[in-house]
Design a protein around this motif. Structure first.
Motif, PDB file in Angstrom:
ATOM      1  N   PRO A 167      33.458  60.078  33.962  1.00  0.00           N
ATOM      2  CA  PRO A 167      34.297  59.403  32.753  1.00  0.00           C
ATOM      3  C   PRO A 167      35.683  60.024  32.780  1.00  0.00           C
ATOM      4  O   PRO A 167      36.330  60.775  32.049  1.00  0.00           O
ATOM      5  CB  PRO A 167      33.846  59.797  31.497  1.00  0.00           C
ATOM      6  N   TYR A 210      37.183  53.907  35.421  1.00  0.00           N
ATOM      7  CA  TYR A 210      36.306  54.733  35.377  1.00  0.00           C
ATOM      8  C   TYR A 210      36.301  55.664  36.662  1.00  0.00           C
ATOM      9  O   TYR A 210      36.856  55.274  37.940  1.00  0.00           O
ATOM     10  CB  TYR A 210      35.007  54.199  35.212  1.00  0.00           C
ATOM     11  N   PHE A 250      38.492  54.039  27.726  1.00  0.00           N
ATOM     12  CA  PHE A 250      37.106  54.505  27.893  1.00  0.00           C
ATOM     13  C   PHE A 250      36.079  53.484  27.346  1.00  0.00           C
ATOM     14  O   PHE A 250      35.238  53.101  27.727  1.00  0.00           O
ATOM     15  CB  PHE A 250      36.936  55.943  27.215  1.00  0.00           C
ATOM     16  N   ASN A 267      38.393  58.544  32.346  1.00  0.00           N
ATOM     17  CA  ASN A 267      39.370  58.207  31.331  1.00  0.00           C
ATOM     18  C   ASN A 267      39.249  59.221  30.116  1.00  0.00           C
ATOM     19  O   ASN A 267      40.384  59.751  29.355  1.00  0.00           O
ATOM     20  CB  ASN A 267      39.173  57.078  30.626  1.00  0.00           C
ATOM     21  N   LEU A 268      38.106  59.972  29.993  1.00  0.00           N
ATOM     22  CA  LEU A 268      38.010  61.216  29.085  1.00  0.00           C
ATOM     23  C   LEU A 268      38.594  62.362  29.616  1.00  0.00           C
ATOM     24  O   LEU A 268      39.174  63.217  28.795  1.00  0.00           O
ATOM     25  CB  LEU A 268      36.465  61.315  28.649  1.00  0.00           C
TER      26      LEU A 268
END
Length: 250
Positions: free
Chosen positions: A163, A143, A134, A165-166
């Motif tokens: 996002p 992303y 991130f 990755n989040l």
């Protein structure tokens, strides 16, 4: 926040992504050694070491093999050693590691699960590693596609994106919590915790790839999604015989 996030070091800087990736290996391994010290392990230390080597070799090859096939049109025009080493994916690493472990265990004659003890250390490593992904922003390539959602993030190119990755970090934390809550009431059968770990992640990646700027074939799926489907089919018994995942009540 400015992406990518780096740690200033004199006239140079250290990418936080590199720091997080290194920490993920270190913390994951330390957590594993802690669990092994405090858990009765049915696999000897010698066999564990050999299995670990098999897993590492399989993960290395699987990660890079799936990585280089992520974008087939670029494969033959860009393929060289640097292209091979620079392209890797967690899905390929997990399934490659699984193949390496199973082949190694077959040679050793080990029949009990070797993955159950690795589940929580792997989750910890994934959370730390994806934090680095991130903070790396666009450089990491993890992303999502453009989005107008309130939590969409501009990673530095002026486009607000998912996002993803989040999303993955949240997924891992929820899986960790879910497994812990289940284990308060039920005992997992041998190998069941690892099967749930693998299947859950493969299903998550199959779905989240739809909101990532991947190369999709004309039939609407990417290489990673096809690999995920292959892994899910390998674990089909988890869906058909879910009661066998447990032995009794805790």
């Amino acid at each position: 926040m400015h992406f990518p996030v780096n740690i200033p070091l004199g006239r140079s800087s250290i990418p936080v992504h590199f720091v997080c990736e290194t920490l993920s290996y270190f913390l994951g391994y330390r957590y594993y050694t802690y669990l092994r010290r405090n858990t009765h392990d049915l696999i000897s230390s010698e066999d564990r070491l050999i299995i670990f080597i098999g897993a590492a070799a399989g993960a290395f090859l699987g990660s890079h093999m799936v990585g280089i096939f992520e974008n087939p049109p670029q494969l033959f025009s860009h393929f060289n050693l640097f292209y091979f080493m620079g392209n890797k994916t967690i899905v390929g690493g997990m399934l490659g590691g699984l193949i390496g472990v199973e082949l190694t265990k077959k040679q050793l004659g080990v029949t009990v699960s070797s993955g159950d003890m690795m589940v929580y250390p792997l989750i910890l490593a994934m959370v730390v590693g994806r934090t680095g992904c991130f903070l790396a922003g666009l450089e990491d390539g993890t992303y999502g596609i453009a989005s107008n959602l309130p939590w969409a993030i501009n990673f530095g190119d002026g486009i607000r994106r998912h996002p993803t990755n989040l999303y993955e970090i949240i997924f891992w934390l929820m899986l960790w919590l879910a497994l812990k809550l289940i284990e308060q009431k039920r005992h997992f059968a041998n190998g069941a915790r690892f099967k749930i770990f693998m299947v859950s992640y493969l299903v998550f990646r199959l779905l989240v790839e739809f909101i990532k700027p991947d190369y999709f074939f004309s039939f609407g799926l990417s290489v990673i999604q096809l690999v995920c489907i292959g892994g899910i089919l390998y674990y089909y018994k988890v869906f058909l015989n879910h009661k066998n995942l447990f032995t009794d009540h805790a």
